[in-house]
Design an enzyme around this catalytic site. Structure first.
Site, PDB file in Angstrom:
ATOM      1  N   ASP A  82       0.853  -1.192   0.000  1.00 44.31           N
ATOM      2  CA  ASP A  82       0.000   0.000   0.000  1.00 44.31           C
ATOM      3  C   ASP A  82       0.894   1.249   0.000  1.00 44.31           C
ATOM      4  O   ASP A  82       1.779   1.379   0.860  1.00 44.31           O
ATOM      5  CB  ASP A  82      -0.872  -0.048   1.273  1.00 44.31           C
ATOM      6  N   ASP A 104       3.188   4.999  -5.360  1.00 46.61           N
ATOM      7  CA  ASP A 104       2.452   6.251  -5.206  1.00 46.61           C
ATOM      8  C   ASP A 104       3.380   7.431  -5.444  1.00 46.61           C
ATOM      9  O   ASP A 104       4.045   7.916  -4.534  1.00 46.61           O
ATOM     10  CB  ASP A 104       1.820   6.334  -3.818  1.00 46.61           C
ATOM     11  N   GLU A 134      -1.406   5.945  -8.580  1.00 47.56           N
ATOM     12  CA  GLU A 134      -2.440   6.941  -8.257  1.00 47.56           C
ATOM     13  C   GLU A 134      -2.256   8.202  -9.082  1.00 47.56           C
ATOM     14  O   GLU A 134      -1.133   8.657  -9.308  1.00 47.56           O
ATOM     15  CB  GLU A 134      -2.366   7.273  -6.760  1.00 47.56           C
ATOM     16  N   GLY A 181      -8.209   8.226   7.044  1.00 44.71           N
ATOM     17  CA  GLY A 181      -8.417   8.549   8.456  1.00 44.71           C
ATOM     18  C   GLY A 181      -9.877   8.568   8.882  1.00 44.71           C
ATOM     19  O   GLY A 181     -10.779   8.252   8.107  1.00 44.71           O
ATOM     20  N   HIS A 210      -9.292   4.747  -2.385  1.00 42.29           N
ATOM     21  CA  HIS A 210      -8.623   4.826  -1.078  1.00 42.29           C
ATOM     22  C   HIS A 210      -9.543   5.591  -0.117  1.00 42.29           C
ATOM     23  O   HIS A 210     -10.509   6.214  -0.526  1.00 42.29           O
ATOM     24  CB  HIS A 210      -7.291   5.577  -1.218  1.00 42.29           C
ATOM     25  N   GLY A 211      -9.174   5.579   1.150  1.00 44.55           N
ATOM     26  CA  GLY A 211      -9.895   6.404   2.131  1.00 44.55           C
ATOM     27  C   GLY A 211     -11.374   6.081   2.198  1.00 44.55           C
ATOM     28  O   GLY A 211     -12.217   6.972   2.207  1.00 44.55           O
ATOM     29  N   SER A 213     -13.088   4.032   4.509  1.00 48.54           N
ATOM     30  CA  SER A 213     -13.693   3.560   5.758  1.00 48.54           C
ATOM     31  C   SER A 213     -14.999   4.290   6.037  1.00 48.54           C
ATOM     32  O   SER A 213     -15.148   5.475   5.718  1.00 48.54           O
ATOM     33  CB  SER A 213     -12.724   3.756   6.940  1.00 48.54           C
ATOM     34  N   ASN A 253     -10.014   0.338  -0.319  1.00 54.10           N
ATOM     35  CA  ASN A 253      -9.062   0.244   0.792  1.00 54.10           C
ATOM     36  C   ASN A 253      -9.705   0.594   2.130  1.00 54.10           C
ATOM     37  O   ASN A 253     -10.352   1.640   2.262  1.00 54.10           O
ATOM     38  CB  ASN A 253      -7.893   1.204   0.567  1.00 54.10           C
ATOM     39  N   ASP A 255      -8.678   0.758   6.244  1.00 58.03           N
ATOM     40  CA  ASP A 255      -7.732   0.668   7.352  1.00 58.03           C
ATOM     41  C   ASP A 255      -8.367   1.187   8.651  1.00 58.03           C
ATOM     42  O   ASP A 255      -8.436   0.490   9.658  1.00 58.03           O
ATOM     43  CB  ASP A 255      -6.459   1.468   7.013  1.00 58.03           C
TER      44      ASP A 255
END
Ligand code: 13P
Length: 307
Positions: A82, A104, A134, A181, A210-211, A213, A253, A255
């Protein structure tokens, strides 16, 4: 089964209109939660290792752990780097047996991003490993982006076409408003679905979000109930994730939701059972919540039952 090359999993996902979660791991328990749940739900899955994870647990350790544990499940698992920072890190991942890598270089100007990405693609493709890169920049990596300037960092659809052609990458991470985050903005964090639609119309390879969550309310409640001082976190709404998948997103993704789950479970045992000092009981509760999050994501993204 042996680890599977990322492209095999994602090409099928984009073709058939579902997405595969890519979960960040840092340790045994996170990896167990991901693999046991993916196996139970018959779902393909990505497990990814970030730079922070590499520093915390070691690339070789995590690679060996994931490869060994994945060999004992019967669903396809890709091991992914990642946010690979540079060529050296990509090579390190290839040597360690990763089956998918991200380079990246998105913070560099377009031509330099192309140049750096191409070099990694040549190395990875030479050993049969697929590559994510990306274009555009997510907020949250850089702290000082003002809202009005947001558009300048989002992926430009016509640049995306040129980028994919010039680099021969296998999947493209797009910046369409999400950020890493637990604080993705107030209310309903913004996702530029119209932009995604335009990119997907012109780029046929799998797209990566990405990002992503969701910062689920049940986890926030558990954190707060045990005295966690986490303010007002916010994540991407499930509806937005569901909508992005038929628009071409094939890898998503996650996390932050895993961090919240593991920490919430551990906090619960530590605060409610002050006599407890068996780490297995403490971390074990976190692992239970991790499994619940993994299950929710596999179902949300339509990956359950696809293995
Ligand atoms: P979240 O912080 O939303 O989980 O995103 C993680 C991520 O995109 C890692 O690459």
């Amino acid at each position: 089964m042996p680890l599977v090359v990322g492209k095999q999993i994602l090409d099928k996902a984009r073709r058939e209109g579902y997405a595969v979660p890519s979960f960040n791991t840092n340790n045994l328990e996170i990896t167990q939660a991901i693999l046991e749940t993916a196996e139970a739900l018959r779902a393909p899955v990505f497990i990814q290792v970030s730079d922070g994870a590499r520093k915390y647990a070691g690339m070789e350790n995590l690679s060996n752990l994931v490869r060994d544990m994945a060999s004992r499940v019967s669903v396809p698992v890709a091991l992914h780097l990642d946010h690979g920072a540079d060529y050296a890190m990509v090579l390190q991942a290839l040597r360690a047996g990763f089956t998918s890598v991200m380079i990246d270089a998105s913070h560099h100007p377009f031509e330099e991003n192309v140049h750096k990405t191409k070099k990694c693609v040549e190395a990875a493709h030479a050993v049969g490993v697929s590559v994510e890169a990306e274009l555009g920049r997510l907020q949250g990596i850089e702290d000082n982006i003002v809202v009005d300037a947001k558009d300048a960092f989002l992926t430009d659809p016509s640049e995306a076409v040129r980028f994919v052609e010039q680099t021969s990458i296998d999947y493209l991470a797009v910046a369409i408003g999400t950020s890493h985050g637990a604080y993705k903005g107030k209310g309903r964090p913004y996702i530029d679905h119209a932009r995604l639609e335009q990119i997907a119309r012109r780029v046929s390879i799998p797209l990566v979000l990405h990002g992503s969550s969701g910062v689920p309310a049940w986890l926030v409640e558990k954190m707060k109930a045990t005295g966690a001082d986490i303010g007002d976190p916010a994540g991407i709404h499930d509806e937005d994730v569901r909508r992005a998948i038929p628009q071409g997103i094939a890898k998503i993704n996650i996390d932050t939701d895993l961090r919240l789950a593991l920490t919430a479970g551990m906090r619960e045992v530590v605060t409610r059972s002050p006599k407890e000092f068996d780490p297995r009981k403490i971390i074990g509760k976190g692992r239970d919540y991790l499994k619940q999050v993994v299950r929710e994501k596999l179902e949300l993204m339509g990956a359950a039952g696809r293995a």
